[in-house]
Design an enzyme around this catalytic site. Structure first.
Site, PDB file in Angstrom:
ATOM      1  N   ASP A 164      18.219  62.481  38.587  1.00 47.96           N
ATOM      2  CA  ASP A 164      19.493  62.949  38.027  1.00 47.96           C
ATOM      3  C   ASP A 164      20.077  64.121  38.819  1.00 47.96           C
ATOM      4  OD1 ASP A 164      21.616  63.042  36.267  1.00 47.96           O
ATOM      5  OD2 ASP A 164      20.570  64.283  34.795  1.00 47.96           O
ATOM      6  N   GLU A 167      24.348  64.337  42.758  1.00 52.88           N
ATOM      7  CA  GLU A 167      25.601  64.172  43.530  1.00 52.88           C
ATOM      8  C   GLU A 167      25.624  65.135  44.713  1.00 52.88           C
ATOM      9  OE1 GLU A 167      25.442  64.569  40.152  1.00 52.88           O
ATOM     10  OE2 GLU A 167      25.534  62.396  39.877  1.00 52.88           O
ATOM     11  N   ASP A 172      27.175  59.873  32.300  1.00 52.08           N
ATOM     12  CA  ASP A 172      27.462  60.462  30.983  1.00 52.08           C
ATOM     13  C   ASP A 172      28.745  59.899  30.358  1.00 52.08           C
ATOM     14  OD1 ASP A 172      25.255  61.917  31.577  1.00 52.08           O
ATOM     15  OD2 ASP A 172      26.320  63.799  31.935  1.00 52.08           O
TER      16      ASP A 172
END
Ligand code: GLC
Length: 659
Positions: free
Chosen positions: A311, A314, A424
């Site tokens: 997670d 990015e 999300d």
């Protein structure tokens, strides 16, 4: 279609991203049909009125991408709204299905790319770059599906997870202790609802430090992992990209000592902040750093863990130390001035622009195996290379079995190393529909093991939304209910109608022989597991506008209900089909419907499945865990077909499948 139909054109000096696995010599000249303007740094191509544009993998809007502006720049974006341009992934693959031919492009460029697909000019696609250094692959084929297969031969075979990863997973940000997790397992067991995985969010770690387990809240972790496994449940911990800055923490100290973290221009390690507080980012683009970080997963696999989710890769940045200082000094200056309303907006913008700020991505550099490159230029590769680090370590350290791996951020090529979840989302009905539309696009780009946070991640869900969402989710390979800290709890035992929930989850387990078989055939043959209708019925012009029904494997079409307080929906059938309305795996009615439009009833607890003519749907007796499904007692629902005509793929579900 043979591979000779793929042409490569090189512009400028592109970096080698690792997206492509086939070496294709670059052609001279320009790709037919495209105009190149290197001063404006754009590529353009006209579109016919009839042209349908597919692709871009995980992004917003419809299956047909026409009419919007999409930006490939991996973003920690929790607001998946129509007005946005980027999500967590960059999959620069587009298929143009014109009236008379099909052609696709793959733009291999690790930085920002803007795709204006009939937004500025409805008859034109225009692709623009900050840096005109890229490889462009042009793929021609007889049909979009054949092009997809050629593209996947170019970019490599999709990741294959263990079979148990097709089971149901319960997740929530906020399971803090072993007892919290035991409660989840116990409550599911009490209701006899099948469950294969419980996900561990950042709460399991000690102070959000990767590869640590909080010893007070999880005493004797290996025996807890075993206790759960003995109940048939695998624990799936999260790993975040940022490494906490803390003296005495081995991952931090080793990373500093070896020079494995991303550095600023002055050679010092970038200091950013994410969940653990201040962190350094491992330089995943450096193969030595990748190997080092990858081997850290071993601390958890040695404790019995067999799956992970990567997670914040990015990478998400809440703030950087440097930028925060700049913001404070600007605010101090403002404090002494009389703020007019525009000044106030400027002040507010400063605060709102702290997280994931574009300037922060220009503050640090990678050692891309000998090439110093600013992060911003290769931004879209970060999550890909983090996942590669994990996957290659599993190949080294866990040779004999498949390990579950999926990531939030991705770039084309990462599909060889893991799946993705779509990040999300919100507990909104519109995001259930978005989930339906994202699946075929993700499949085109090779991301077969994928799914959304079922029930919705952000904000409070409702019982009917969870139920309807699961009714679609039972067809997505990644089948996980996940929600955010502070939102309404959405484990299935939190709701009243747990009998219907049990029936829906059991139906998933009944479908596993089919789902696994169809998934594996798609993976092994570079095909698609979830497809748009138009890929299968190209001569029927109506289906090009149907984006809320999809084909799942070779035998079925699904059409979820995605609006609240609805007890049915309109469906369009491109051919006669057999409607199976499931209330449970062994309680359903069947009806042949002719091609055309129909209003079909579907009460809240009913799942609509349409069997295609000449096809077969195998069903197993459900089990509490995937490993316990009995393949020797399958039943079959057929429509004008012999049940023996179904070509079932099966294997032990654990041994790695060699390419
Ligand atoms: C990110 C992830 C989400 C997770 C949360 C806390 O928002 O996308 O899935 O629950 O971080 O780790």
């Amino acid at each position: 279609m043979n591979e000779a139909s793929i042409q490569r054109y090189t512009f400028g000096n592109p970096l080698h991203t690792g997206a492509v696995v086939k070496d294709i010599a670059a052609q001279s000249g320009l790709p037919a049909g495209w105009k190149i303007d290197s001063d404006q740094k754009t590529l353009t191509r006209p579109m016919q009125k009839e042209t349908v544009v597919y692709g871009l993998g995980e992004t917003l809007r419809g299956i047909n991408k026409r009419g919007w502006l999409y930006t490939s720049y991996n973003s920690d974006e929790p607001h998946h709204e129509e007005g946005k341009h980027s999500l967590y992934a960059s999959h620069n693959f587009l298929i143009f299905e014109d009236k008379d031919k099909c052609v696709a492009i793959f733009i291999d460029h690790p930085g920002r790319v803007n795709f204006d697909i009939g937004y500025s000019d409805k008859d034109m696609v225009s692709i623009s770059f900050e840096d005109f250094d890229f490889d462009m692959y042009l793929i021609e084929g007889e049909s979009p599906e054949k092009i997809v297969t050629s593209f996947r031969k170019l970019t490599g075979r999709s990741y294959i997870p263990p079979k148990w990863a097709f089971g149901y997973g319960q997740s929530r940000w906020g399971y803090k202790t072993a007892d919290d997790i035991r409660t989840v397992a116990k409550r599911y067991k009490e209701l006899n609802i099948p469950l294969d995985m419980i996900y561990m969010d950042i709460d399991y770690m000690k102070d959000f430090k990767d590869f640590t387990v909080n010893p007070e809240r999880f005493p004797d972790f290996p025996s807890f992992v075993k206790e759960m496994k003995d109940m048939g449940i695998r624990l799936i911990p999260i790993i975040d990209a940022g490494v906490k800055i803390e003296e005495g923490y081995d991952v931090y100290e080793e990373g500093v000592k070896e020079g494995f973290f991303c550095k600023k221009d002055d050679g010092t390690n970038l200091v950013a902040a994410v969940w653990p507080g201040k962190v350094h980012f491992p330089d995943f683009l450096n193969s030595k750093a990748r190997e080092w970080f990858g081997d850290k997963y071993k601390t958890l696999t040695d404790a019995g863990i067999e799956g992970f989710w990567n997670d914040m890769n990015e990478p998400a940045i809440f703030y950087t130390e440097d930028h925060l200082k700049e913001v404070f000094s600007e605010i101090k200056e403002m404090e002494n001035k009389e703020l007019d309303i525009w000044g106030f907006f400027q002040f507010r913008g400063l605060i709102e622009g702290i997280a994931n700020n574009g300037d922060d991505y220009r503050r640090f550099f990678h050692d891309f195996d000998g090439i110093k490159v600013c992060h911003d230029k290769v931004h879209n590769l970060y999550g890909f290379y983090m996942t590669m680090a994990a996957s290659q370590s599993f190949e080294r350290n866990n040779k004999d079995k498949r390990i579950l791996m999926f990531s939030r951020a991705s770039y084309t090529g990462m599909h060889r190393y893991g799946g993705v979840w779509t990040g999300d989302n919100m507990s909104w009905w519109s995001h259930l529909l978005l989930n339906v539309k994202q699946m075929p696009s993700l499949n085109m780009t090779g991301f077969l093991y994928t799914g959304a946070d079922l029930g919705g991640f952000g904000c409070d869900t409702t019982e009917d939304l969870v139920m309807r969402w699961l009714e679609f989710g039972i067809f997505t390979p990644l089948f996980r209910n996940h929600s955010a800290l502070g939102t309404r709890e959405q484990e299935l035992y939190q709701f009243k109608d747990n009998v219907s929930f049990k029936n829906i989850i059991e139906l998933r387990y009944s479908l596993i022989p089919y789902i696994y078989s169809e998934f594996m055939k798609a993976a092994l043959n570079d095909g698609m597991y979830i497809k748009p209708l138009s890929f299968e019925y190209p001569s029927d012009k109506r289906v090009y506008e149907v984006e809320d029904q999809v084909l799942v494997g070779e035998s079925i079409m699904v059409s979820p209900v995605y609006e609240q307080n609805k007890t049915g929906r309109y469906v369009y059938l491109p051919e006669d089909m057999k409607l199976v309305r499931f209330r449970s795996y062994n309680n359903y009615d069947e009806e042949i419907l002719s091609a055309g439009d129909h209003y079909v009833k579907a009460e809240l607890n009913e799942v609509l499945v349409f069997i295609r003519k000449g096809h077969v749907l195998p069903l197993a007796k459900p089990a509490m865990h995937v490993d316990e499904i009995d393949y020797s007692t399958l039943s079959y629902i057929t429509y004008d077909a012999d049940s023996s005509s179904y070509n079932m793929y099966n294997d032990d579900g654990v041994t790695p499948v060699n390419s």
